[in-house]
Design a protein around this motif. Structure first.
Motif, PDB file in Angstrom:
ATOM      1  N   VAL A  85      -0.909   3.217   4.692  1.00 39.16           N
ATOM      2  CA  VAL A  85       0.037   2.862   3.631  1.00 39.16           C
ATOM      3  C   VAL A  85      -0.728   2.554   2.353  1.00 39.16           C
ATOM      4  CG1 VAL A  85       1.999   1.415   3.030  1.00 39.16           C
ATOM      5  CG2 VAL A  85       1.496   1.841   5.410  1.00 39.16           C
TER       6      VAL A  85
ATOM      7  N   THR B 187       5.088  11.827  -5.796  1.00 33.20           N
ATOM      8  CA  THR B 187       5.225  10.602  -5.010  1.00 33.20           C
ATOM      9  C   THR B 187       6.570   9.968  -5.327  1.00 33.20           C
ATOM     10  OG1 THR B 187       2.851  10.200  -5.265  1.00 33.20           O
ATOM     11  CG2 THR B 187       4.165   8.365  -4.475  1.00 33.20           C
TER      12      THR B 187
ATOM     13  N   VAL C 242       6.896   6.600  -0.082  1.00 29.74           N
ATOM     14  CA  VAL C 242       6.440   5.260   0.275  1.00 29.74           C
ATOM     15  C   VAL C 242       7.630   4.302   0.213  1.00 29.74           C
ATOM     16  CG1 VAL C 242       4.854   3.368  -0.256  1.00 29.74           C
ATOM     17  CG2 VAL C 242       4.169   5.737  -0.718  1.00 29.74           C
TER      18      VAL C 242
ATOM     19  N   ARG D 270       4.347   4.705   4.781  1.00 28.20           N
ATOM     20  CA  ARG D 270       4.122   5.918   4.003  1.00 28.20           C
ATOM     21  C   ARG D 270       4.465   7.115   4.881  1.00 28.20           C
ATOM     22  NH1 ARG D 270      -1.210   7.582   0.711  1.00 28.20           N
ATOM     23  NH2 ARG D 270      -1.083   9.802   1.041  1.00 28.20           N
TER      24      ARG D 270
END
Length: 144
Positions: free
Chosen positions: A5, A78, A110, A121
């Motif tokens: 993570v 992301t 995430v 994650r």
């Protein structure tokens, strides 16, 4: 990929994510959610859930993705999702499919806790295994 993570947010991005979550309109569920995505161009887009009295609302991830698309971009590098507390607040099924539409094999998803600290994650395959995407539309059915 769910083991590591290490996708921590900078203090500025964490503050943006918390602020957008705190701006959510969630009078029916009392469950505010925020999303912050970073595009291929490193531009930040945010969204929060917006509920309505008929229980048809807009998810935080959908809002952030809509902002990405409205700006003319098409790729998520992301995405961070934050709920109100310490429990995982993973994207719903619809949002998993929305993320998939603009994800690459390298896209990182995430989920953070209510203070913006990473909890878990995912890569796209872990979030939505055996997913259906645009490339599937050109494939003939194997059903006879």
């Amino acid at each position: 990929m769910t083991e590591s993570v290490s996708a921590a947010l900078s203090d500025d991005l964490r503050a943006q994510l918390i602020a957008v979550r705190d701006n959510a309109y969630a009078p029916y569920s009392s469950h505010p959610v925020g999303a912050l995505l970073i595009s291929e161009s490193d531009t930040v887009y945010t969204g929060c859930n917006v509920e309505s009295a008929n229980y048809k609302g807009l998810c935080a991830e959908a809002g952030a993705i809509a902002a990405l698309v409205a700006a003319g971009e098409r790729e998520i590098k992301t995405i961070h999702v934050i709920g109100p507390g310490e429990a995982l607040c993973t994207p719903c099924g619809d949002c998993r499919q929305r993320i998939r539409e603009f994800a690459t094999p390298d896209t990182v998803i995430v989920v953070v806790d209510g203070k913006g600290q990473p909890l878990k994650r995912y890569d796209m395959n872990a979030l939505l295994p055996d997913s259906f995407g645009p490339e599937n539309l050109d494939r003939p059915s194997t059903m006879g």
